[in-house]
Design an enzyme around this catalytic site. Structure first.
Site, PDB file in Angstrom:
ATOM      1  N   HIS A 189      33.391  21.782  26.599  1.00 20.23           N
ATOM      2  CA  HIS A 189      34.735  21.668  26.035  1.00 20.23           C
ATOM      3  C   HIS A 189      35.547  20.499  26.585  1.00 20.23           C
ATOM      4  O   HIS A 189      36.377  19.952  25.875  1.00 20.23           O
ATOM      5  CB  HIS A 189      35.452  23.010  26.102  1.00 20.23           C
ATOM      6  N   ARG A 296      40.519  24.875  16.029  1.00 17.99           N
ATOM      7  CA  ARG A 296      40.108  25.779  17.115  1.00 17.99           C
ATOM      8  C   ARG A 296      41.353  26.483  17.637  1.00 17.99           C
ATOM      9  O   ARG A 296      42.042  25.956  18.505  1.00 17.99           O
ATOM     10  CB  ARG A 296      39.462  24.995  18.258  1.00 17.99           C
ATOM     11  N   ARG A 332      39.854  28.624  12.255  1.00 13.80           N
ATOM     12  CA  ARG A 332      38.828  29.500  12.818  1.00 13.80           C
ATOM     13  C   ARG A 332      39.494  30.554  13.681  1.00 13.80           C
ATOM     14  O   ARG A 332      40.339  30.233  14.514  1.00 13.80           O
ATOM     15  CB  ARG A 332      37.836  28.697  13.665  1.00 13.80           C
ATOM     16  N   GLU A 430      26.288  29.200  13.598  1.00  9.50           N
ATOM     17  CA  GLU A 430      26.113  28.643  14.948  1.00  9.50           C
ATOM     18  C   GLU A 430      25.226  29.515  15.821  1.00  9.50           C
ATOM     19  O   GLU A 430      25.001  29.208  16.986  1.00  9.50           O
ATOM     20  CB  GLU A 430      27.465  28.356  15.605  1.00  9.50           C
ATOM     21  N   ASN A 453      26.988  22.606  17.997  1.00  5.56           N
ATOM     22  CA  ASN A 453      27.039  22.702  19.466  1.00  5.56           C
ATOM     23  C   ASN A 453      26.388  23.993  19.944  1.00  5.56           C
ATOM     24  O   ASN A 453      25.545  23.995  20.833  1.00  5.56           O
ATOM     25  CB  ASN A 453      28.487  22.675  19.964  1.00  5.56           C
ATOM     26  N   ASP A 454      26.817  25.093  19.347  1.00  6.28           N
ATOM     27  CA  ASP A 454      26.228  26.370  19.752  1.00  6.28           C
ATOM     28  C   ASP A 454      24.860  26.574  19.123  1.00  6.28           C
ATOM     29  O   ASP A 454      23.983  27.165  19.748  1.00  6.28           O
ATOM     30  CB  ASP A 454      27.173  27.526  19.392  1.00  6.28           C
ATOM     31  N   ARG A 464      24.968  24.560  26.874  1.00 11.99           N
ATOM     32  CA  ARG A 464      25.597  23.331  26.401  1.00 11.99           C
ATOM     33  C   ARG A 464      26.332  22.573  27.499  1.00 11.99           C
ATOM     34  O   ARG A 464      26.655  21.390  27.334  1.00 11.99           O
ATOM     35  CB  ARG A 464      26.522  23.624  25.214  1.00 11.99           C
ATOM     36  N   CYS A 501      30.774  21.192  11.651  1.00 12.29           N
ATOM     37  CA  CYS A 501      31.948  20.941  12.488  1.00 12.29           C
ATOM     38  C   CYS A 501      31.568  20.799  13.957  1.00 12.29           C
ATOM     39  O   CYS A 501      32.429  20.663  14.809  1.00 12.29           O
ATOM     40  CB  CYS A 501      33.005  22.015  12.291  1.00 12.29           C
TER      41      CYS A 501
HETATM   42  C1  PEP Z   1      30.063  24.582  17.599  1.00  9.65           C
HETATM   43  O1  PEP Z   1      29.594  25.486  18.285  1.00  9.65           O
HETATM   44  O2  PEP Z   1      29.385  23.643  17.127  1.00  9.65           O
HETATM   45  C2  PEP Z   1      31.506  24.556  17.303  1.00  9.65           C
HETATM   46  C3  PEP Z   1      32.000  23.676  16.474  1.00  9.65           C
HETATM   47  O3  PEP Z   1      32.308  25.445  17.972  1.00  9.65           O
HETATM   48  P1  PEP Z   1      32.778  25.272  19.503  1.00  9.65           P
HETATM   49  O4  PEP Z   1      32.373  23.901  19.944  1.00  9.65           O
HETATM   50  O5  PEP Z   1      34.246  25.488  19.515  1.00  9.65           O
HETATM   51  O6  PEP Z   1      32.005  26.363  20.180  1.00  9.65           O
HETATM   52 MG    MG Z   2      30.766  27.251  18.711  1.00 11.61          MG
END
Ligand code: PEP
Ligand code: MG
Length: 539
Positions: A189, A296, A332, A430, A453-454, A464, A501
Site C-alpha cells: 500500500h 478505495r 469499492r 482478485e 495485486n491480490d 504482496r 484496477c
Molecule cells: C488489487 O488487489 O489489485 C486491488 C486493486 O485492491 P487493493 O490493492 O486495494 O487490495
Molecule cells: Mg485487493
C-alpha cells in the site's frame, strides 16, 4: 552510500532525510555500570523533558496552522512521554544496570503488547503511539534527532522500515518528497499511495536501510529503484538534470491527457483513475481520468480515530460523484484486513491477515459497518454516476448476500423517503476462486474489475509486501494470465464489461496483454493516465 530496492513510484527527488522514531535501530549499548546509574537516571529525565518540549512546540505550530487533529495526537504523545508509571519502570531497569536507551524501548514494547491485547480496538491501536514516543526518547538518548510523522515540517525524503497507510495519512500535505522503505513491493500500500500522490518511492531495500538512518540528505530514483544517502554535489546535479528531463517527458505526454484511448482497430478503452480520497478527484480529472475505476474507501476510515458516519461518507462519495458528473465512479466497499487496519473496529489479531477476515467477509459479518456504507453510496448515487463494487469475493454466495444487504438498504431508504440513485453492482476478481467461478459470478454482477495485486499474491502464494518475492510479484505470469483470460471469457459470454484496477493496469508492458485478453477499462494512479492512453493509442 547507494541502496537498491524496488522502484515503486516513478520520479526523482533530493531532500533532507526524515526518519520516524519507530524506525530507529536497536540501541548500540545495552548495559551500564553501577557507578553510572545516577548519571543515567538524570540523562533519562532530561531526554523525556526534551522530547515533551519538542512535541509541545510542534503541537503549538500545528494548532496555529489549523491542524487541530494532528495537534491532539501530539498532546496525547506528551502525556505518554511524561507518564509517571512508564518513567518508574524505566528507572527500575536503569537501577538494574540496563542502559536507559534500551530500557525505554523495552518498556515501550511491553506497553505496546499490553495495548495490542486489549479488546477495545481504539486502545489496541495506541500501541503504535507508545512505540513512537519511546522510540523518540531512546533516539534522543542516543544523540539522534527523531520525531513522529506529524512533526514533519520541511519537505523531506521519508526513510522508514515500513510505512502503513495510517502512517502516510499522518504526514502533512506536501511534506513528503519521496519514500524509501526496507519492506514492501510494487503493490504494497505504501507504493500505491506514493503513485497516486505522484511521489517517488523506493521500497524493499531490506536491512541496508539501517546504514542510512543517520543521513542528512537522500536522493531517490523511484523508476530505477535506488536511493543515495548524502549524495555529493555531482550526484545532486545529476538528479536535478533527471528531474528536468522527467518534467519534459511528462509535458510531452500532456497531449494525451484528454484524448480518448482507441486502438488502431477502433477498440475504445476507458482509462480511469484509482482514488484513495475524495480530495484526489479534481487532480485525477486533470490527468485525464474518464471515470474512477476504483475508489478505495478504506482510506476514508483510516485517517481518523473513529469511524465516519453515514452522512460523512455520503458527503465524501457525493463529492467524487459530483466532480465526475456523468463519468462512472466505482466505489469499492470497505476492504480492511491484510495490511490495512481500522481504528475503532474490533479486528482480531490474525496469524495470516492476508488470508483472514478482510474485505467482503468482514463487511458481511459487520452490518453496523456495511449498511451505513451502502446507504451512503445509494444516497450519493443521486448526485452522479456511482457504481458499487465488492472486494475479496470468493464465491457467488458472498455476492448474493452483499446484494441482498444492498437491496435491504435501498428499501429502508425508500421507506424513509430519502433521495437515492440507481447503482450497478460489480465484483472484484482478485481471488483465484472468483476467477475460476467467474461464469457464475457474471450472472449476478453488472461488471468485473480484476484486482491483479491480490490475484497475483493469492495465485502465486507470494505475499504482496515481501521484498524477497519480487520475482513472483508479477501479473505477467502464465497462471495469472490464465485466470484473467477465464474471467474475461466469462464476462464476455455474459455480456458484461471487465476492467483492471490492480497496478498492472498502469504498466505499459501489461496494457497490450490485458487489452488482448478482453479488458476494456484500465484504472490506475492518476499520474499514469496519459502514458496509458498513449500506449493504447499505439496498439
Ligand atoms: C488489487 O488487489 O489489485 C486491488 C486493486 O485492491 P487493493 O490493492 O486495494 O487490495
Ligand atoms: Mg485487493
Amino acid at each position: 552510500m547507494k541502496l537498491t530496492g524496488i522502484g515503486a513510484s516513478e520520479g526523482v527527488a533530493v531532500g533532507p532525510a526524515f526518519v520516524p522514531a519507530t524506525s530507529r535501530p536497536d540501541p548500540e549499548r545495552y548495559r551500564i555500570t553501577e557507578d553510572e546509574v545516577d548519571a543515567e537516571l538524570q540523562r533519562f529525565e532530561e531526554a523525556v523533558e526534551a522530547v515533551a518540549d519538542d512535541l509541545s512546540e510542534t503541537g503549538e505550530r500545528l494548532r496555529a496552522a489549523g491542524s487541530e487533529e494532528e495537534a491532539g495526537i501530539l498532546d496525547f504523545h506528551i502525556e505518554m512521554a511524561e507518564d509517571p508509571e512508564l518513567a518508574s519502570e524505566v528507572e527500575e531497569r536503569i537501577r538494574n544496570l540496563e542502559s536507559p536507551e534500551a530500557a525505554v524501548l523495552a518498556v515501550g514494547e511491553e506497553y505496546a503488547a499490553q495495548y495490542a491485547a486489549m479488546d477495545d480496538e481504539y486502545l489496541a491501536a495506541r500501541g503504535d503511539d507508545v512505540l513512537d514516543v519511546t522510540g523518540q526518547i531512546s533516539a534522543r538518548l542516543m544523540g539522534r534527532a527523531a520525531s513522529s510523522f506529524e512533526a514533519l515540517e520541511t519537505p523531506s525524503v521519508v526513510i522508514s522500515h515500513t510505512l502503513a497507510p495510517s502512517d502516510t495519512a499522518r504526514i502533512q500535505k506536501g511534506m513528503a518528497l519521496g519514500f524509501v522503505t526496507a519492506e514492501g513491493s510494487r503493490t504494497s500500500h505504501v507504493s500505491i499511495m506514493a503513485r497516486s500522490m505522484g511521489i517517488p518511492a523506493v521500497v524493499g531495500v531490506g536491512p541496508a536501510l539501517e546504514k542510512v538512518l543517520d543521513a542528512k540528505t537522500v536522493a531517490v530514483d523511484g523508476a530505477e529503484g535506488y536511493a543515495i544517502s548524502d549524495p555529493d554535489a555531482e550526484t545532486v546535479a545529476d538528479f536535478e538534470r533527471m528531474s528536468g528531463a522527467l518534467a519534459e517527458e511528462r509535458a510531452a505526454l500532456d497531449e494525451y491527457r484528454h484524448v480518448e484511448a482507441v486502438t488502431s482497430e477502433g477498440l475504445r478503452i476507458e482509462v480511469a483513475a484509482n482514488l484513495g480520497s475524495s480530495s484526489e478527484a479534481e487532480g485525477a480529472l486533470e490527468w485525464g481520468a474518464e471515470g474512477v475505476g476504483l475508489f478505495r474507501t478504506e482510506f476514508l476510515f483510516m485517517e481518523r480515530d473513529e469511524l465516519p458516519s453515514e452522512d460523512e461518507q455520503y458527503e465524501a462519495y457525493s463529492a467524487v460523484a459530483r466532480a465526475f458528473g456523468e463519468k462512472p465512479v466505482i466505489v469499492r466497499t470497505l476492504d480492511v484486513g491484510g495490511d490495512k487496519n481500522l481504528p475503532g473496529v474490533d479486528q482480531p489479531q490474525e496469524e495470516n491477515p492476508f488470508l483472514g477476515w478482510r474485505g467482503i467477509r468482514m463487511s458481511l459479518d459487520t452490518p453496523g459497518l456495511f449498511q451505513p456504507q451502502l446507504r451512503a453510496i445509494l444516497r450519493a448515487a443521486a448526485n452522479g454516476n456511482l457504481k458499487v463494487m465488492f472486494p475479496m469475493v470468493a464465491d457467488v454466495g458472498e455476492l448474493e448476500a452483499a446484494k441482498e444487504t444492498l437491496l435491504k438498504c435501498r428499501r429502508e431508504l425508500e421507506s424513509e423517503g430519502a433521495k437515492i440513485g440507481e447503482v450497478e453492482t460489480g465484483v472484484m476478481i482478485e481471488t483465484p476462486a472468483a476467477a475460476v467461478c467467474a461464469a457464475e459470478l457474471a450472472e449476478e454482477a453488472a461488471f468485473f474489475s480484476i484486482g491483479t495485486n491480490d490475484l497475483v499474491q493469492y495465485t502465486l502464494a507470494a505475499d504482496r509486501g515481501n521484498e524477497r518475492l519480487r520475482r513472483l510479484q508479477n501479473a505477467d505470469h502464465p497462471a495469472v494470465l490464465a485466470l484473467i483470460r477465464r474471467a474475461c471469457e466469462a464476462a464476455n459470454a455474459a455480456g458484461i464489461p471487465v476492467g483492471v484496477c490492480g497496478e498492472a493496469a498502469g504498466e505499459p508492458a501489461m496494457i497490450p496483454k490485458l487489452v488482448e485478453l478482453g479488458v476494456t477499462e484500465l484504472s490506475m494512479a492518476a499520474p499514469q493516465i496519459p502514458r496509458a492512453k498513449k500506449v493504447v493509442s499505439e496498439l
